[in-house]
Motif scaffolding. Structure first.
Motif, PDB file in Angstrom:
ATOM      1  N   GLU A  55      -8.649 -19.195 -21.147  1.00 19.09           N
ATOM      2  CA  GLU A  55      -9.811 -20.310 -20.992  1.00 19.09           C
ATOM      3  C   GLU A  55     -10.981 -19.485 -22.107  1.00 19.09           C
ATOM      4  O   GLU A  55     -11.696 -20.212 -22.498  1.00 19.09           O
ATOM      5  N   ARG A  58     -10.234 -20.117 -25.421  1.00 20.07           N
ATOM      6  CA  ARG A  58     -10.631 -21.456 -25.725  1.00 20.07           C
ATOM      7  C   ARG A  58     -11.847 -21.634 -25.977  1.00 20.07           C
ATOM      8  O   ARG A  58     -12.623 -22.000 -27.161  1.00 20.07           O
ATOM      9  N   ARG A  59     -12.935 -21.096 -24.976  1.00 24.08           N
ATOM     10  CA  ARG A  59     -14.349 -21.214 -25.250  1.00 24.08           C
ATOM     11  C   ARG A  59     -14.874 -20.493 -26.317  1.00 24.08           C
ATOM     12  O   ARG A  59     -15.990 -20.985 -27.136  1.00 24.08           O
ATOM     13  N   ILE A  62     -14.394 -22.334 -29.682  1.00 22.60           N
ATOM     14  CA  ILE A  62     -15.481 -23.729 -29.729  1.00 22.60           C
ATOM     15  C   ILE A  62     -16.525 -22.965 -30.233  1.00 22.60           C
ATOM     16  O   ILE A  62     -17.400 -23.596 -31.565  1.00 22.60           O
ATOM     17  N   VAL A  63     -17.329 -21.988 -29.503  1.00 20.10           N
ATOM     18  CA  VAL A  63     -18.601 -21.623 -29.884  1.00 20.10           C
ATOM     19  C   VAL A  63     -18.598 -20.768 -31.429  1.00 20.10           C
ATOM     20  O   VAL A  63     -19.791 -20.746 -31.770  1.00 20.10           O
ATOM     21  N   LEU A 130     -15.664 -15.022 -16.949  1.00 20.03           N
ATOM     22  CA  LEU A 130     -16.342 -16.402 -17.220  1.00 20.03           C
ATOM     23  C   LEU A 130     -17.708 -17.032 -16.726  1.00 20.03           C
ATOM     24  O   LEU A 130     -18.147 -17.892 -16.743  1.00 20.03           O
ATOM     25  N   ASP A 133     -22.260 -16.701 -20.530  1.00 15.14           N
ATOM     26  CA  ASP A 133     -22.371 -17.688 -21.224  1.00 15.14           C
ATOM     27  C   ASP A 133     -22.020 -17.622 -22.528  1.00 15.14           C
ATOM     28  O   ASP A 133     -22.990 -17.068 -23.580  1.00 15.14           O
ATOM     29  N   GLU A 134     -20.753 -17.869 -23.167  1.00 19.18           N
ATOM     30  CA  GLU A 134     -20.359 -17.626 -24.427  1.00 19.18           C
ATOM     31  C   GLU A 134     -21.234 -18.514 -25.560  1.00 19.18           C
ATOM     32  O   GLU A 134     -21.122 -18.140 -26.729  1.00 19.18           O
ATOM     33  N   ALA A 135     -21.760 -19.554 -25.281  1.00 17.38           N
ATOM     34  CA  ALA A 135     -22.429 -20.374 -25.874  1.00 17.38           C
ATOM     35  C   ALA A 135     -23.677 -19.767 -26.653  1.00 17.38           C
ATOM     36  O   ALA A 135     -24.264 -20.275 -27.511  1.00 17.38           O
TER      37      ALA A 135
END
Length: 164
Positions: A55, A58-59, A62-63, A130, A133-135
């Motif tokens: 997960e 995956r994150r 995206i970012v 998790l 915040d990877e964003a």
């Protein structure tokens, strides 16, 4: 034969020894293109985090799309086989690496070993649980580069942060 008289250690001799025949070196692997250098290395110390590895990647995919990045999981020999899960994931994701530390423990040392394992000019450190915040990573890296900063810190306790 004395140690001083040993033939020089070459890649071919090491490959032959690893192949187990001792008589001749193993066939040389096919030449591949050099790996694309990474601009950002995300260091993730782990202990019993196998359920979060896929997960998190995956994150990050995206970012960090469009950036040259890698993630280095530094695992302290987790009994839940986190390192095995990371290695399996790395087979299909060339930007995923695993440093499997056996007989060594400790968060700070894991982070240091992860940082020392990369040539990326920017390094981020995240937990594998998790909760980080990877964003926020792209904005943090951009700010570091744009403003010539040595360090950017994300905190739950600063203006705009949250502990929820």
């Amino acid at each position: 034969m004395r140690l001083a008289e040993a033939p020089p250690l070459t890649r071919a001799r090491v490959a032959g020894a690893l192949a187990g025949d001792g008589a001749r070196p193993a066939a040389r692997p096919a030449q591949s293109q050099p790996a694309r250098p990474v601009d950002l290395s995300v260091i993730v110390p782990t202990f019993n985090e196998r359920d979060n590895v896929v997960e998190l990647v995956r994150r990050l995919d995206i970012v960090l799309a469009g950036r040259a990045w890698e993630v280095v999981f530094v695992d302290d020999d987790s009994p839940d086989e986190t390192a095995r899960v990371v290695r399996e994931l790395a087979r299909s994701h060339p930007n995923v690496r695993c440093l499997h530390r056996i007989g060594r423990r400790g968060l700070s040392r894991a982070v240091i070993e992860g940082i020392l394992s990369t040539t990326a000019p920017q390094v981020a450190v995240m937990d594998a649980d998790l909760q980080h915040d990877e964003a926020l990573l792209p904005a943090m890296v951009d700010r570091m580069c744009d403003e010539g900063l040595d360090l950017v810190v994300g905190s739950r306790y600063c203006l705009g942060g949250s502990v929820e």
